[in-house]
Write an enzyme that holds these catalytic residues in place. Structure first.
Site, PDB file in Angstrom:
ATOM      1  N   ASP A 111      -9.881   5.361   1.494  1.00 20.68           N
ATOM      2  CA  ASP A 111      -8.769   5.685   2.396  1.00 20.68           C
ATOM      3  C   ASP A 111      -8.193   7.072   2.105  1.00 20.68           C
ATOM      4  OD1 ASP A 111      -6.754   5.476   4.237  1.00 20.68           O
ATOM      5  OD2 ASP A 111      -5.611   3.935   3.167  1.00 20.68           O
ATOM      6  N   SER A 162      -7.577   4.345  11.274  1.00 25.52           N
ATOM      7  CA  SER A 162      -6.196   4.102  10.848  1.00 25.52           C
ATOM      8  C   SER A 162      -5.245   4.473  11.986  1.00 25.52           C
ATOM      9  CB  SER A 162      -5.874   4.936   9.612  1.00 25.52           C
ATOM     10  OG  SER A 162      -4.476   4.894   9.389  1.00 25.52           O
ATOM     11  N   ASP A 164      -1.184   0.867   8.332  1.00 30.16           N
ATOM     12  CA  ASP A 164      -0.452   1.313   7.146  1.00 30.16           C
ATOM     13  C   ASP A 164       1.024   0.985   7.266  1.00 30.16           C
ATOM     14  OD1 ASP A 164      -2.537   2.800   5.616  1.00 30.16           O
ATOM     15  OD2 ASP A 164      -2.665   3.931   7.488  1.00 30.16           O
ATOM     16  N   GLY A 196      -8.265   8.245   9.780  1.00 30.00           N
ATOM     17  CA  GLY A 196      -7.107   8.366  10.658  1.00 30.00           C
ATOM     18  C   GLY A 196      -7.188   9.604  11.512  1.00 30.00           C
ATOM     19  N   HIS A 255      -7.192  -0.382  10.814  1.00 29.19           N
ATOM     20  CA  HIS A 255      -6.464  -0.190   9.554  1.00 29.19           C
ATOM     21  C   HIS A 255      -5.011   0.133   9.882  1.00 29.19           C
ATOM     22  CE1 HIS A 255      -5.991   0.705   5.289  1.00 29.19           C
ATOM     23  NE2 HIS A 255      -5.298   1.782   5.639  1.00 29.19           N
ATOM     24  N   HIS A 309      -2.560  -2.486   5.134  1.00 26.09           N
ATOM     25  CA  HIS A 309      -2.404  -1.789   3.848  1.00 26.09           C
ATOM     26  C   HIS A 309      -0.914  -1.648   3.577  1.00 26.09           C
ATOM     27  CE1 HIS A 309      -3.135   2.338   1.630  1.00 26.09           C
ATOM     28  NE2 HIS A 309      -2.638   1.426   0.826  1.00 26.09           N
ATOM     29  N   MET A 353       2.060  -0.342   1.628  1.00 29.46           N
ATOM     30  CA  MET A 353       2.540   0.644   0.654  1.00 29.46           C
ATOM     31  C   MET A 353       4.030   0.371   0.480  1.00 29.46           C
ATOM     32  SD  MET A 353       0.304   3.802   2.065  1.00 29.46           S
ATOM     33  CE  MET A 353      -0.140   2.832   3.495  1.00 29.46           C
ATOM     34  N   MET A 372       4.548   1.377   5.396  1.00 32.59           N
ATOM     35  CA  MET A 372       5.199   2.160   4.320  1.00 32.59           C
ATOM     36  C   MET A 372       6.695   1.898   4.353  1.00 32.59           C
ATOM     37  SD  MET A 372       3.391   5.791   5.068  1.00 32.59           S
ATOM     38  CE  MET A 372       1.617   5.928   5.313  1.00 32.59           C
ATOM     39  N   MET A 403      -7.637   4.937  -2.998  1.00 32.17           N
ATOM     40  CA  MET A 403      -6.933   6.014  -2.300  1.00 32.17           C
ATOM     41  C   MET A 403      -7.604   7.334  -2.663  1.00 32.17           C
ATOM     42  SD  MET A 403      -4.433   4.794  -0.364  1.00 32.17           S
ATOM     43  CE  MET A 403      -4.247   6.454   0.230  1.00 32.17           C
TER      44      MET A 403
END
Ligand code: DX5
Ligand code: ZN
Length: 220
Positions: free
Chosen positions: A176, A9, A36, A198, A34, A67, A69, A38, A138
């Site tokens: 994750d 990540s 993320d 990560g 990966h 991913h 969020m 957000m 998660m």
């Protein structure tokens, strides 16, 4: 058996040396990047957005696993495709019309993923599992890297595996949060196909070796 995949990540990468860290993953035994995204609304944190993703995908040589969020992810499905996403995962809790969202992701030629927060029950996927390419469980509350792993994750993986088998679905199980060499084997034994890591990768003194170790353990 299908090889188990490792997805570092980038949230834990050194953002001032992002290209260096991406090249490290390119040369490693990792399978996916990966990423993320957000929005500060769905989760209490803001990571990075479109211009950064565009810069990242100029250098990535492996599958780009995004991913989201964010609330109302439908707004950006075609944008993320244009920015280079191969897989696009939305949160179950953020989608009122999940079936429609998944069809829209697939119509763009991406793999469609659904992420579940720690409190969201696997049974809620009963009527949608055959439409999902990847379920991301998660194993921490979403929003931050470096949190400790929630042990109930093992039960959820087993329940999900049972559901996938019973429905004859081809869905992959991705984990994750808080993944390390300490739990990688147990996660795979419970039924995980993809392990995201990560901080365990990027905060280690030898990330290439750390990825190799995770990959070896996951496939042992
Ligand atoms: C958390 C993110 C994770 C995060 C994992 O909301 O979805 O992908 O980067 O970080 P670690 O492996 O440090 O728990
Ligand atoms: Zn993530």
């Amino acid at each position: 058996m299908k090889p188990k995949l490792i997805a570092p990540s980038l949230l834990a990468a050194d953002f001032a040396n992002l290209q260096r860290d991406i090249e490290m993953v390119n040369t490693s035994e990792a399978d996916w990047f990966h990423i993320d995204i957000m929005d500060g609304v769905f989760v209490p944190n803001i990571s990075y957005g479109m211009p950064v993703l565009e810069a990242i995908t100029k250098h990535t040589k492996k599958t780009v696993d995004v991913h989201l969020m964010i609330v109302d992810p439908d707004r950006y499905i075609s944008t993320f495709k244009k920015l280079g996403a191969d897989n696009l995962t939305v949160h179950f809790e953020a989608c009122t019309h999940l079936h429609r969202t998944l069809q829209a992701i697939k119509a763009e030629g991406m793999k469609a993923g659904v992420a579940l927060n720690p409190h969201t029950n696997i049974n809620l996927l009963e009527d949608i599992i055959n439409d999902i390419d990847i379920v991301l469980i998660m194993s921490v509350n979403p929003g931050f890297g470096g949190q400790s792993f929630i042990e109930n994750t093992y039960n959820k993986i087993k329940q999900l595996k049972e559901l996938i088998t019973r429905k004859e679905a081809s869905t992959l199980i991705e984990i994750d949060g808080g993944v390390s060499t300490a739990n990688a084997k147990a996660l795979v034994d419970a039924g995980a196909d993809i392990l995201i890591a990560g901080s365990f990768v990027f905060k280690s003194s030898a990330p290439l070796n750390t990825i190799k170790e995770l990959k070896t353990i996951a496939n042992s």
